[in-house]
Design a protein around this motif. Structure first.
Motif, short mmCIF file in Angstrom:
data_model
loop_
_atom_site.label_atom_id
_atom_site.label_comp_id
_atom_site.label_asym_id
_atom_site.label_seq_id
_atom_site.Cartn_x
_atom_site.Cartn_y
_atom_site.Cartn_z
N ALA A 41 0.81 -1.23 0.00
CA ALA A 41 0.00 0.00 0.00
C ALA A 41 0.84 1.27 0.00
O ALA A 41 0.44 2.28 -0.58
N GLY A 42 1.99 1.25 0.65
CA GLY A 42 2.83 2.45 0.70
C GLY A 42 3.66 2.66 -0.54
O GLY A 42 4.33 3.70 -0.66
N PHE A 43 3.64 1.71 -1.46
CA PHE A 43 4.42 1.80 -2.70
C PHE A 43 3.45 1.78 -3.87
O PHE A 43 2.92 0.74 -4.23
N MET A 44 3.18 2.96 -4.44
CA MET A 44 2.10 3.09 -5.40
C MET A 44 2.21 2.16 -6.60
O MET A 44 1.22 1.51 -6.97
N PRO A 45 3.38 2.02 -7.25
CA PRO A 45 3.46 1.08 -8.39
C PRO A 45 3.11 -0.35 -7.99
O PRO A 45 2.42 -1.06 -8.72
N GLY A 46 3.58 -0.78 -6.81
CA GLY A 46 3.26 -2.13 -6.36
C GLY A 46 1.78 -2.29 -6.05
O GLY A 46 1.19 -3.33 -6.35
N LEU A 47 1.18 -1.26 -5.45
CA LEU A 47 -0.25 -1.32 -5.15
C LEU A 47 -1.08 -1.40 -6.42
O LEU A 47 -2.02 -2.21 -6.53
N VAL A 48 -0.73 -0.57 -7.40
CA VAL A 48 -1.45 -0.59 -8.67
C VAL A 48 -1.29 -1.95 -9.35
O VAL A 48 -2.26 -2.52 -9.87
N LEU A 49 -0.08 -2.50 -9.32
CA LEU A 49 0.16 -3.81 -9.93
C LEU A 49 -0.67 -4.89 -9.24
O LEU A 49 -1.24 -5.78 -9.90
N SER A 50 -0.76 -4.84 -7.91
CA SER A 50 -1.52 -5.85 -7.19
C SER A 50 -2.99 -5.80 -7.58
O SER A 50 -3.64 -6.83 -7.75
N ARG A 51 -3.54 -4.59 -7.74
CA ARG A 51 -4.94 -4.47 -8.12
C ARG A 51 -5.16 -4.88 -9.58
O ARG A 51 -6.22 -5.40 -9.94
N ILE A 52 -4.16 -4.65 -10.44
CA ILE A 52 -4.26 -5.13 -11.81
C ILE A 52 -4.33 -6.66 -11.83
O ILE A 52 -5.12 -7.26 -12.57
N LEU A 53 -3.52 -7.30 -10.97
CA LEU A 53 -3.54 -8.76 -10.89
C LEU A 53 -4.88 -9.27 -10.37
O LEU A 53 -5.38 -10.31 -10.82
N VAL A 54 -5.47 -8.54 -9.41
CA VAL A 54 -6.82 -8.90 -8.95
C VAL A 54 -7.79 -8.84 -10.12
O VAL A 54 -8.62 -9.74 -10.32
N GLY A 55 -7.68 -7.79 -10.93
CA GLY A 55 -8.56 -7.65 -12.09
C GLY A 55 -8.35 -8.75 -13.11
O GLY A 55 -9.32 -9.28 -13.69
N ILE A 56 -7.10 -9.13 -13.35
CA ILE A 56 -6.81 -10.20 -14.30
C ILE A 56 -7.40 -11.52 -13.81
O ILE A 56 -8.04 -12.27 -14.56
N GLY A 57 -7.20 -11.83 -12.53
CA GLY A 57 -7.73 -13.07 -11.98
C GLY A 57 -9.24 -13.13 -12.05
O GLY A 57 -9.82 -14.17 -12.38
N GLU A 58 -9.90 -12.00 -11.75
CA GLU A 58 -11.35 -11.98 -11.79
C GLU A 58 -11.88 -11.87 -13.22
O GLU A 58 -13.01 -12.29 -13.50
N GLY A 59 -11.09 -11.31 -14.12
CA GLY A 59 -11.54 -11.14 -15.49
C GLY A 59 -11.69 -12.43 -16.26
O GLY A 59 -12.51 -12.53 -17.17
N VAL A 60 -10.90 -13.45 -15.89
CA VAL A 60 -11.00 -14.73 -16.60
C VAL A 60 -12.11 -15.60 -16.01
O VAL A 60 -12.44 -16.65 -16.57
N SER A 61 -12.71 -15.18 -14.90
CA SER A 61 -13.68 -16.03 -14.21
C SER A 61 -14.99 -16.22 -14.96
O SER A 61 -15.50 -17.35 -15.02
N PRO A 62 -15.62 -15.16 -15.52
CA PRO A 62 -16.90 -15.38 -16.20
C PRO A 62 -16.82 -16.39 -17.34
O PRO A 62 -17.66 -17.30 -17.44
N SER A 63 -15.81 -16.26 -18.20
CA SER A 63 -15.68 -17.20 -19.31
C SER A 63 -15.35 -18.60 -18.81
O SER A 63 -15.78 -19.60 -19.39
#
Length: 326
Positions: free
Chosen positions: A116-138
């Motif tokens: 959370a204190g490192f903005m690039p790492g925080l953004v990357l972690s949330r992108i990974l959350v989005g990628i993991g959830e994005g493949v779920s519907p299909s």
């Protein structure tokens, strides 16, 4: 032998050695139930930041623009993984893709407090959350198509994707008391752990009983999955060329669906991401009050989706035009 005798005697005395009852359920029911649970966890991990962003912004001194950057990063990964998720599900099967997706988004969720204190790492972690959830519907639709009989698929789809609204409600209800009692970090650790626990349990569920007897279409898809990677890539390229892209984008109906879906998603995700912040900052509600009001849209969705499809089918069966029903 003595154990068998005791078991037989206990059975005569009325002890139920087949407990728990879910062990005797058909595999497809277990599959649908656990997949729906994955979608519950999916939206819990989606909305947790909507509530946690309030104390996080105070702690790290984020303005609205930075908060918007953090929240939008989830949708970068979510948008990028939609089409690749469908292709991966076709090649490897929806079960395997869903397993990996849940594990990726759960680990990434649990990493948020650390990064959370490192903005690039925080953004990357949330992108990974989005990628993991994005493949779920299909992945889920692929599993339903392979494993569920055609006469049960509508109910299966409704039950599985209904987990999203349930997850939104649970996430908005659980996050405030967790944050107030155990700080904002607890939301990400606990919700992330739930996904990891689901991944572990799903290994047992997928191997507990053999799936239902596959249909010819499922067998054909399974044979495709066994082909080499290069062959799968060439088939994908050929299938993409066969799609009439020009006709799609010249069709008014396609643009109408795109426009309607865009507007619906804009409203839904804006409410999901920003309602708690709006109620907290503009109306001076505390976290619990803001979350209670924010659950009303997904709660309404839970109730409406339970009978909307049935109502639509009834109207069409009575002769009402499909366009009018829509």
């Amino acid at each position: 032998d003595s154990i068998g005798v005791i078991g037989n005697r206990s059975g005569k005395l009325g002890f139920d050695w087949d407990w728990p009852k879910w062990k005797n359920l058909p595999q497809r029911y277990k599959l649908i139930g656990t997949t729906s649970l994955a979608f519950v966890i999916c939206n819990m991990d989606k909305v947790n930041l909507s509530v946690a962003i309030i104390p996080m912004s105070h702690e790290f001194g984020w303005n609205a623009s930075v908060s918007g950057l953090v929240q939008s990063s989830f949708f970068w990964g979510y948008a990028m993984s939609q089409l690749p998720g469908g292709w991966l599900a076709k090649i490897f099967g929806g079960r395997k893709v869903l397993e990996v997706g849940v594990l990726v988004w759960s680990v990434a969720t649990a990493m948020v407090p650390i990064l959370a204190g490192f903005m690039p790492g925080l953004v990357l972690s949330r992108i990974l959350v989005g990628i993991g959830e994005g493949v779920s519907p299909s992945s889920a639709t692929d599993m339903i198509a392979r494993s569920i009989p055609s006469e049960e698929r509508s109910r299966a789809v409704s039950f599985v994707f209904g987990g999203l609204s349930v997850g939104s409600v649970l996430g908005l209800l659980l996050a405030p008391p967790l944050i107030q009692n155990y700080e904002w970090q607890s939301v990400f650790y606990i919700f992330g752990f739930l996904g990891i626990a689901w991944f572990t349990v799903f290994q047992y569920v997928s191997e507990d009983q053999p799936p239902v007897k596959p249909s010819p279409v499922s067998l054909l898809q399974s044979n495709k999955m066994q082909k080499p990677w290069d062959s799968s890539l060439s088939e994908l390229g050929a299938s993409l060329k066969e799609i009439p892209w020009k006709e799609f984008f010249r069709c008014k109906a396609v643009w109408a669906m795109i426009y309607a879906h865009f507007c619906g998603s804009w409203g839904y995700y804006t409410c999901l991401s920003w309602l708690p912040t709006y109620f907290s900052q503009e109306l001076n509600l505390n976290l619990a009050e803001a979350a209670w009001v924010s659950i009303l849209p997904p709660l309404a969705s839970v109730f409406i989706s339970s009978f909307a499809s049935q109502l639509a089918d009834d109207l069409i069966a009575k002769g009402v035009e499909t366009t009018v029903v829509r």
